[in-house]
Scaffold this motif. Structure first.
Motif, PDB file in Angstrom:
ATOM      1  N   GLY A   9       1.048   0.981   3.070  1.00 16.94           N
ATOM      2  CA  GLY A   9       3.100   1.480   2.929  1.00 16.94           C
ATOM      3  C   GLY A   9       2.631   2.061   1.393  1.00 16.94           C
ATOM      4  N   VAL A  41       5.957   0.817   1.098  1.00 12.16           N
ATOM      5  CA  VAL A  41       6.766   2.414   1.207  1.00 12.16           C
ATOM      6  C   VAL A  41       8.119   2.134   0.125  1.00 12.16           C
ATOM      7  CG1 VAL A  41       8.575   3.374   2.756  1.00 12.16           C
ATOM      8  CG2 VAL A  41       6.308   2.151   4.087  1.00 12.16           C
ATOM      9  N   PHE A  84       4.888  -6.201   8.536  1.00 11.15           N
ATOM     10  CA  PHE A  84       6.006  -5.641   8.595  1.00 11.15           C
ATOM     11  C   PHE A  84       6.546  -5.292   7.650  1.00 11.15           C
ATOM     12  CE2 PHE A  84       6.143  -6.242  12.984  1.00 11.15           C
ATOM     13  CZ  PHE A  84       5.350  -4.308  13.644  1.00 11.15           C
ATOM     14  N   LEU A 128       6.545  -2.496   4.746  1.00 11.95           N
ATOM     15  CA  LEU A 128       7.911  -1.721   4.158  1.00 11.95           C
ATOM     16  C   LEU A 128       7.524  -2.426   2.297  1.00 11.95           C
ATOM     17  CD1 LEU A 128      10.403  -3.914   6.845  1.00 11.95           C
ATOM     18  CD2 LEU A 128       9.940  -0.797   6.440  1.00 11.95           C
TER      19      LEU A 128
END
Length: 303
Positions: free
Chosen positions: A204, A15, A8, A12
């Motif tokens: 991401g 992103v 995760f 992230l």
């Protein structure tokens, strides 16, 4: 647990990097190429020469090979029925047919079944999922990409695909009982360990989940097959039809239920096979898979 957290964090991070103006808009392309040209070959050269070939490979191997071939058949048929573009079919075959049997699979299996379960999970991943990706996966990627045409073009693409070359080298070494010298082992291992973080950052950077996206229907189909139908197939085949039982069977079914393979999304993206949908298969599929994995674990221990 640290592996799950890293998943995760890297997603992230990708992103976030996408929103930084100093980072080139196509930076994910360079990351994809690093995974394909450096990380995956190193992984193959480290693991493939060490695989022990025996009858115990059959059930775990089936989870990878049969699952992918069935994905190819199903999405090819649906594509012809509904006149889907080739890029869409290729994306779904790759991302729904290949599971995240290592980075998500290993920690989950070890937590549920211990070290003995992890031994079976490694068989599913290395001679199974990884080899499928390096052979059938590149065939699908090349066949459904507009960049390659004809059997000769596809064959050329396979021959020069770095993970396939590394797999072939490792397989020949395995057959003749050779492995690399000790000083190279940690080098290949460390380079291979970059697959997941680099690939996830790249995913991401390409991840764009739109509520009105036209991809939601195809995302649902892909994840329905990967998270529900594929493990259901092996549950019926291994337990009901073949009457199998035991740790190896349960681990093979759980590995079949894992989220889509991160590298499959990279492979699809690198060949222009619906990169946004491939990213959504990972970004949505991984967190959703923790719920469906709990369901399959309950089924395996209840029925």
């Amino acid at each position: 647990m640290d592996s799950i957290i890293l998943i995760f964090i890297c997603l992230l991070a990708g992103v976030a990097l996408k929103r930084i103006t100093a980072v080139p808009a196509n930076a994910h392309v360079a990351l994809n190429q690093f995974v394909i040209y450096i990380s995956l070959p190193a992984l193959a050269l480290y693991y493939i020469p060490k695989i022990e070939i025996s009858a115990k490979l059959l059930y775990p191997l089936g989870a990878a090979w049969i699952g992918f071939l069935l994905s190819w058949v199903i999405f090819s048929m649906l594509g012809k029925m509904f006149s889907w573009p080739k890029k869409l079919i290729g994306c779904l075959v790759l991302t729904a047919g290949l599971g995240n049997t290592s980075f998500v699979g290993f920690p989950v299996i070890e937590a549920l079944y211990g070290k003995h379960g992890l031994e079976t999970a490694i068989i599913v991943d290395q001679p199974g999922t990884f080899v499928v990706m390096a052979t059938l996966g590149i065939i699908v990627a090349a066949a459904y990409s507009k960049e390659v045409a004809g059997a000769s073009g596809i064959l050329r693409k396979i021959i020069v695909f770095p993970p396939f070359l590394a797999f072939f080298t490792g397989a020949v070494m395995n057959v003749f009982g050779y492995d690399f010298i000790d000083i190279l082992q940690p080098v290949f291992q460390k380079l291979g360990s970059t697959v997941t973080p680099v690939a996830l950052v790249a995913v991401g950077m390409q991840l764009k989940i739109e509520l009105r996206s036209r991809h939601w229907g195809f995302l649902g189909l892909g994840l329905l097959y990967k998270l529900i139908l594929m493990p259901a197939l092996f549950y019926l085949l291994y337990k009901s039809i073949l009457g199998g039982d035991g740790l190896e069977i349960d681990v093979a079914i759980m590995e079949a239920a894992m989220a889509p393979m991160i590298t499959a999304a990279i492979l699809a993206s690198a060949h222009g096979l619906k990169p946004r949908l491939a990213g959504m298969m990972i970004g949505v599929g991984i967190p959703l898979s923790f719920l469906t994995l709990a369901l399959w674990y309950y089924i395996l221990n209840t029925f």
